[in-house]
Write a protein that holds these residues in place. Structure first.
Motif, PDB file in Angstrom:
ATOM      1  N   LEU A 196       0.816  -1.208   0.000  1.00 45.32           N
ATOM      2  CA  LEU A 196       0.000   0.000   0.000  1.00 45.32           C
ATOM      3  C   LEU A 196       0.856   1.268   0.000  1.00 45.32           C
ATOM      4  O   LEU A 196       0.316   2.377  -0.074  1.00 45.32           O
ATOM      5  CB  LEU A 196      -0.921   0.015   1.228  1.00 45.32           C
ATOM      6  N   ASP A 197       2.165   1.118   0.121  1.00 45.25           N
ATOM      7  CA  ASP A 197       3.050   2.284   0.164  1.00 45.25           C
ATOM      8  C   ASP A 197       2.883   3.130  -1.092  1.00 45.25           C
ATOM      9  O   ASP A 197       2.868   2.600  -2.209  1.00 45.25           O
ATOM     10  CB  ASP A 197       4.508   1.836   0.297  1.00 45.25           C
ATOM     11  N   GLY A 198       2.790   4.426  -0.911  1.00 44.13           N
ATOM     12  CA  GLY A 198       2.632   5.346  -2.028  1.00 44.13           C
ATOM     13  C   GLY A 198       1.201   5.755  -2.295  1.00 44.13           C
ATOM     14  O   GLY A 198       0.947   6.681  -3.062  1.00 44.13           O
ATOM     15  N   ILE A 199       0.235   5.080  -1.661  1.00 41.58           N
ATOM     16  CA  ILE A 199      -1.173   5.443  -1.858  1.00 41.58           C
ATOM     17  C   ILE A 199      -1.518   6.652  -0.998  1.00 41.58           C
ATOM     18  O   ILE A 199      -1.372   6.619   0.221  1.00 41.58           O
ATOM     19  CB  ILE A 199      -2.105   4.270  -1.504  1.00 41.58           C
ATOM     20  N   GLN A 200      -1.978   7.727  -1.632  1.00 41.77           N
ATOM     21  CA  GLN A 200      -2.449   8.923  -0.938  1.00 41.77           C
ATOM     22  C   GLN A 200      -3.666   9.463  -1.674  1.00 41.77           C
ATOM     23  O   GLN A 200      -3.724   9.408  -2.902  1.00 41.77           O
ATOM     24  CB  GLN A 200      -1.363   9.999  -0.872  1.00 41.77           C
TER      25      GLN A 200
END
Length: 211
Positions: free
Chosen positions: A200-204
């Motif tokens: 999920l890293d990078g999801i904003q």
């Protein structure tokens, strides 16, 4: 007649010619200072109750909410702007999925927005669901969800049934806070030495009302 401070902040103090009334004079001084300090409240509800009527919030106020562990500043449009990243909150996992690495979770970002992190796997360390269906694996509170569906390309490590390593997957976030993933048919096989996972890293994204 009281005078104002030398910094043009509107804080009044008594002068020698004022009628002697220490309670009124001190109250005027204290009420002039407090709104310009960092005000601390138990939570957002306590703040809303305290800052109303004659003590309603004005642009430039800064508050710290203890329960939420966050700093916020009052804007000219009468909204509160997050001034510090909020604490990481855990995801609510669906049956069959849990954390792999990176402490999966979500948090509110300073200045607005929500950020996700972490890696997800099957609870049995098995293959990802690669039936070409969209699979729900977790959720976040509706209050942190976007106003409309958001779709992201995310990191992953898995193989196809023919042994080709894959490094991307698709993750969707709905307006209800549901989190789902998608991998191509036959493309969710675990790699040697570890389970298949997606990240999920990078999801904003902006939550509803903050677009």
């Amino acid at each position: 007649m009281p005078k104002s401070d030398s910094y043009s902040q509107g804080v009044q103090y008594p002068v020698l010619g004022d009628a002697p009334d220490i309670e009124v004079q001190l109250q005027t001084l204290v009420n002039g200072f407090v709104p310009r300090l960092v005000m601390r409240f138990a939570d957002a509800n306590a703040r809303a109750a305290a800052l109303s009527g004659g003590t309603k919030p004005v642009p430039g106020m800064i508050t710290y909410l203890i329960a939420e562990d966050r700093w916020e500043g009052r804007q000219a449009d009468n909204t509160w702007l997050l001034l510090s990243d909020g604490p990481w909150q855990p995801l609510s996992f669906k049956t069959g999925y849990n954390a792999f690495k990176g402490s999966p979770g979500w948090r509110r970002k300073a200045g607005g927005g929500v950020e996700l992190r972490g890696q997800i796997k099957r609870t049995n360390d098995g293959n990802l669901n690669d039936s070409s269906d969209l699979i729900a694996f977790a959720s976040i509170p509706k209050s942190a969800a976007p106003a409309a569906l958001r779709v992201f390309l995310t990191p992953t490590r898995r193989q196809t049934i023919s042994g080709v390593t894959r490094h991307t997957a698709r993750v969707e976030v709905t307006s209800d806070g549901a989190l789902s993933y998608f991998v191509e048919a036959g493309g969710g096989v675990s790699v040697p030495g570890g389970p298949a996972w997606f990240g999920l890293d990078g999801i904003q994204f902006s939550p509803a009302g903050d677009d």
